[in-house]
Design a protein around this motif. Structure first.
Motif, PDB file in Angstrom:
ATOM      1  N   SER B  21      16.889   8.518   7.262  1.00 38.48           N
ATOM      2  CA  SER B  21      17.373   9.345   8.385  1.00 38.48           C
ATOM      3  C   SER B  21      17.120   8.660   9.728  1.00 38.48           C
ATOM      4  N   ASP B  22      16.182   7.712   9.752  1.00 39.56           N
ATOM      5  CA  ASP B  22      15.917   6.988  10.997  1.00 39.56           C
ATOM      6  C   ASP B  22      15.053   5.769  10.672  1.00 39.56           C
ATOM      7  N   PHE B  23      15.010   4.810  11.578  1.00 36.45           N
ATOM      8  CA  PHE B  23      14.055   3.691  11.449  1.00 36.45           C
ATOM      9  C   PHE B  23      13.893   3.024  12.793  1.00 36.45           C
ATOM     10  N   TRP B  24      12.779   2.342  12.977  1.00 34.06           N
ATOM     11  CA  TRP B  24      12.544   1.588  14.210  1.00 34.06           C
ATOM     12  C   TRP B  24      11.596   0.427  13.935  1.00 34.06           C
ATOM     13  N   GLU B  25      11.581  -0.517  14.863  1.00 31.83           N
ATOM     14  CA  GLU B  25      10.715  -1.688  14.724  1.00 31.83           C
ATOM     15  C   GLU B  25       9.302  -1.327  15.158  1.00 31.83           C
ATOM     16  N   VAL B  34      12.241   6.488   8.046  1.00 34.75           N
ATOM     17  CA  VAL B  34      12.013   7.929   7.949  1.00 34.75           C
ATOM     18  C   VAL B  34      12.971   8.529   6.920  1.00 34.75           C
ATOM     19  N   PHE B  35      12.430   9.377   6.059  1.00 39.13           N
ATOM     20  CA  PHE B  35      13.240  10.098   5.064  1.00 39.13           C
ATOM     21  C   PHE B  35      12.957  11.584   5.226  1.00 39.13           C
ATOM     22  N   LYS B  36      13.998  12.408   5.146  1.00 42.28           N
ATOM     23  CA  LYS B  36      13.810  13.862   5.239  1.00 42.28           C
ATOM     24  C   LYS B  36      13.309  14.384   3.897  1.00 42.28           C
ATOM     25  N   GLY B  37      12.280  15.218   3.945  1.00 42.81           N
ATOM     26  CA  GLY B  37      11.757  15.797   2.710  1.00 42.81           C
ATOM     27  C   GLY B  37      10.264  15.591   2.609  1.00 42.81           C
ATOM     28  N   THR B  38       9.743  15.758   1.414  1.00 43.17           N
ATOM     29  CA  THR B  38       8.307  15.539   1.210  1.00 43.17           C
ATOM     30  C   THR B  38       8.048  15.007  -0.191  1.00 43.17           C
ATOM     31  N   LEU B  39       6.964  14.265  -0.328  1.00 40.18           N
ATOM     32  CA  LEU B  39       6.477  13.827  -1.635  1.00 40.18           C
ATOM     33  C   LEU B  39       5.191  14.589  -1.971  1.00 40.18           C
ATOM     34  N   ASP B  55      15.192  -4.050  -6.491  1.00 37.07           N
ATOM     35  CA  ASP B  55      13.835  -3.965  -7.036  1.00 37.07           C
ATOM     36  C   ASP B  55      13.199  -2.671  -6.529  1.00 37.07           C
ATOM     37  N   GLU B  56      12.017  -2.393  -7.036  1.00 34.85           N
ATOM     38  CA  GLU B  56      11.266  -1.220  -6.607  1.00 34.85           C
ATOM     39  C   GLU B  56       9.840  -1.676  -6.342  1.00 34.85           C
ATOM     40  N   LYS B  57       9.276  -1.274  -5.187  1.00 36.48           N
ATOM     41  CA  LYS B  57       7.952  -1.770  -4.791  1.00 36.48           C
ATOM     42  C   LYS B  57       7.085  -0.606  -4.305  1.00 36.48           C
ATOM     43  N   PRO B  58       5.755  -0.768  -4.405  1.00 34.29           N
ATOM     44  CA  PRO B  58       4.852   0.287  -3.933  1.00 34.29           C
ATOM     45  C   PRO B  58       4.587   0.195  -2.430  1.00 34.29           C
ATOM     46  N   PHE B  59       4.518   1.339  -1.770  1.00 37.25           N
ATOM     47  CA  PHE B  59       4.189   1.389  -0.347  1.00 37.25           C
ATOM     48  C   PHE B  59       3.247   2.550  -0.079  1.00 37.25           C
ATOM     49  N   GLY B  67       8.285  17.967   7.272  1.00 36.52           N
ATOM     50  CA  GLY B  67       9.593  17.682   6.670  1.00 36.52           C
ATOM     51  C   GLY B  67      10.041  16.237   6.719  1.00 36.52           C
ATOM     52  N   GLU B  68       9.105  15.320   7.049  1.00 40.35           N
ATOM     53  CA  GLU B  68       9.480  13.908   7.098  1.00 40.35           C
ATOM     54  C   GLU B  68       8.495  13.028   6.334  1.00 40.35           C
ATOM     55  N   ILE B  69       9.039  12.028   5.678  1.00 37.97           N
ATOM     56  CA  ILE B  69       8.221  10.988   5.033  1.00 37.97           C
ATOM     57  C   ILE B  69       8.441   9.710   5.832  1.00 37.97           C
ATOM     58  N   TRP B  70       7.351   9.054   6.227  1.00 40.60           N
ATOM     59  CA  TRP B  70       7.457   7.779   6.946  1.00 40.60           C
ATOM     60  C   TRP B  70       6.833   6.675   6.089  1.00 40.60           C
ATOM     61  N   LEU B  71       7.550   5.562   5.988  1.00 40.85           N
ATOM     62  CA  LEU B  71       6.988   4.387   5.323  1.00 40.85           C
ATOM     63  C   LEU B  71       7.085   3.217   6.291  1.00 40.85           C
ATOM     64  N   THR B  72       5.948   2.590   6.559  1.00 44.19           N
ATOM     65  CA  THR B  72       5.945   1.410   7.435  1.00 44.19           C
ATOM     66  C   THR B  72       5.924   0.171   6.552  1.00 44.19           C
TER      67      THR B  72
END
Lengths: 308, 286
Positions: B21-25, B34-39, B55-59, B67-72
């Motif tokens: 849904s969004d990203f930035w440096e 940014v992803f909408k939702g929750t884990l 591929d699939e990798k761990p973060f 309501g947002e998931i952020w992965l850096t």
């Protein structure tokens, strides 16, 4: 307390439940921990002659019915394996089964020969001629042909004094005839079965196969009936003992597949569902059932279904 | 068949699809997605991010609330390279959250007597992109009334991440760079040693970053008898305790027992701070 000890090709196992190949089988530390948690023995993941990278992720996923994997047998090769096993074997507290795999028939013989250099010997060699996920590299698995299966068996037997068990595929027309052919070629035992399939699952939102390899072997509860049938058929066809594996998820499952003909029981996907707690939970369940049935030694139940 | 009724973790590990849904440096080659939702994750846990067809990798999870998931994420290989080419509304797969996260303290229950009403004292030490999950951790501590100090380190100023967000969130934020381009010249461990000298009772130290840094911090804390947790990164292939790739030498699965473990536990692993294992199980020195 019922006696859970079984003798398999002259090797004593404290209980019949062994870790199946491909699960947790990376390091000596993992093996030791799994034994401490109650497993009767360990099977290593498949060892290749040369380093083998395996497939990209996702390599596995599961749900309540089944589990799918296409790890592609990633491994650092025989030289690294010798270092790891060399450290572990002298310290092992329960038997170790070393699983070997090859793209060419001669690879199996070369690995078996290299294992002779270890200061301590593994207790058994498991010859994996049945992985459904490496077909692209050597066509159909050797386990699909009576002739190929027997030839690999003979080659490995010619290079080692360690008892060998040949791991068969359920994805054949007649598993009994393959079992008979490897018995005639000198196999000391049979492991049955490898994963079923391969199968395929897609994610509809992404229009993409879930497994990077597109297809993968099926394991877990859904395949248990197939394992029981294969083990039942093989027991009727051969005299050598069987490591029965495929979808065993409880102590009762283990007892059932032993009565169908298994002497040892391989456990893999149950670790996904129950974690390390599986081992003690399952052996307790088995002991209690045997006590209730007034059976003193678990070896009395092996092949019981055939005696009626 | 009894297993299905007794599952002790997530039964279904098929990836779920999320839109970017969004990203930035954050810094060069480091981006927050940014992803909408929750884990439904706890700070310190991780997820598997699937870039379809690659591929699939761990973060580690940098945020999972409102309501947002952020992965850096740092661009390091084919999967992240492809991810960095993706646009808003492109779809990826996520699964998790997996693993054991950081302990979150609650000041309301037993306040720190030396903190003058400011709550339990927690020091979080982030090295490099290890800082991202610590912001999530710090936020949860602060919600519980704790007094949070962040120590953030990097080789040089333009590799520092999340410093502004930490300051904006009201955490006392101390910075160290190896070359002195921002904050003190030196390591996070120097800043931590200084705090140990100056502060009163410290309730908890938590750290995420290079393993050699974390080992020094773990040893410092054990010596001073200060509770400490570290986040151990190992090769996580499946994420749910099956493949065995992430085990320590003692056989503990870092995807389940970890990644966050106590300093005492981490120091008992002979590989901690010395080596980890690659995709084929081979040893790689840190």
């Amino acid at each position: 307390m019922a006696n859970l000890e079984v003798n398999f090709c002259g090797v004593k196992f404290p209980n019949p439940l062994v870790l199946a190949s491909g699960i947790l089988g990376v390091t000596g530390g993992s093996f030791a921990r799994t034994i401490a948690k109650g497993a009767g023995g360990i099977t290593t993941k498949s060892i290749w002659k040369n380093p083998h990278p395996g497939h990209h992720n996702p390599t596995m996923f599961g749900n309540e019915h089944y589990f799918m994997n296409a790890v592609g047998l990633s491994d650092a090769g025989i030289q690294k394996a010798l270092e790891e096993l060399g450290e572990y074997i002298p310290k092992r507290k329960a038997p170790l089964i070393v699983n070997i795999v090859g793209g060419k028939k001669s690879d199996f013989a070369d690995i078996a020969e290299a294992l002779n250099d270890l200061p301590g010997k593994p207790d058994l060699l498991e010859v994996n001629i049945s992985c459904p996920n490496v077909e692209d590299e050597f066509g159909k698995p050797f386990a699909c042909s009576i002739i190929d299966a027997a030839e690999v068996t003979r080659l490995v037997k010619s290079k080692t004094k360690i008892p060998i068990t040949v791991k068969l595929s359920p994805n054949v027309e007649n598993i009994s005839s393959i079992a008979k052919s490897v018995e005639d070629a000198g196999a000391d035992a049979i492991t049955a079965i490898n994963t079923v399939g391969p199968g395929m699952r897609w994610n509809i939102d992404l229009r993409t196969p879930i497994l990077a390899n597109k297809v993968g072997g099926l394991s877990g509860p859904a395949i248990f009936p197939i394992s029981v049938k294969c083990v039942y058929d093989i027991y009727k066809a051969v005299k050598i003992p069987i490591i029965a594996t495929g979808g065993v998820c409880s102590g009762r499952d283990a007892l059932e597949i032993m009565m169908a003909g298994g002497t040892l029981v391989g456990v893999g996907t149950a670790i996904y569902y129950d974690g390390d707690d599986f081992w003690n939970k399952a052996t307790s369940e088995m002991s209690e059932w045997l006590k209730k049935e007034k059976i003193k030694n678990i070896s009395e139940i092996i092949g019981l279904f055939h005696k009626k | 068949m009894t297993c299905c009724k007794e599952l002790h973790h997530q039964i279904n590990t098929e990836p779920k699809v999320f839109e970017i849904s969004d990203f930035w440096e954050e810094a060069e080659n480091i981006r927050t997605f940014v992803f909408k939702g929750t884990l439904n994750s706890k700070p310190g846990q991780f997820c598997m991010l699937w870039v379809p067809g690659v591929d699939e990798k761990p973060f580690s999870i940098a945020r999972d609330y409102d309501g947002e998931i952020w992965l850096t994420i740092c661009k390091v290989g084919p999967a992240t390279e492809k991810l960095f080419e993706m646009k808003k509304e492109d779809k990826v797969g996520l699964r998790g959250a997996f693993g054991h996260g950081f302990t979150i303290l609650n000041s309301a229950l037993t306040p720190n007597p030396s903190s003058k009403g400011r709550g339990k004292k927690v020091i979080l030490v982030g090295g490099g992109y290890g800082t991202a999950p610590l912001h999530f951790t710090a936020t949860e501590h602060k919600k519980n009334g704790c007094d949070v100090t962040m120590i953030i380190g990097a080789r040089t100023e333009n590799l520092l991440i999340w410093t502004d967000k930490c300051e904006a969130s009201g955490f006392r934020t101390l910075i160290a760079t190896n070359d002195g381009s921002r904050g003190i010249e030196g390591f996070t461990t120097h800043v931590l040693a200084d705090l140990f000298d100056k502060e009163g009772h410290i309730d908890l130290v938590q750290t995420c970053g290079p393993e050699k840094m974390m080992k020094v911090i773990a040893e410092m804390c054990v010596q001073k008898d200060i509770p400490c947790e570290v986040s151990i990164e190992r090769y996580m292939k499946c994420g749910f305790g099956v493949c065995g790739q992430c085990v320590t030498e003692s056989g503990e699965k870092m995807c389940q027992t970890g990644p966050c473990v106590s300093a005492q536990k981490a120091l008992s692993y002979s590989d901690f701070g010395s080596y980890h294992r690659g995709s084929e199980g081979q040893r790689i020195n840190w």
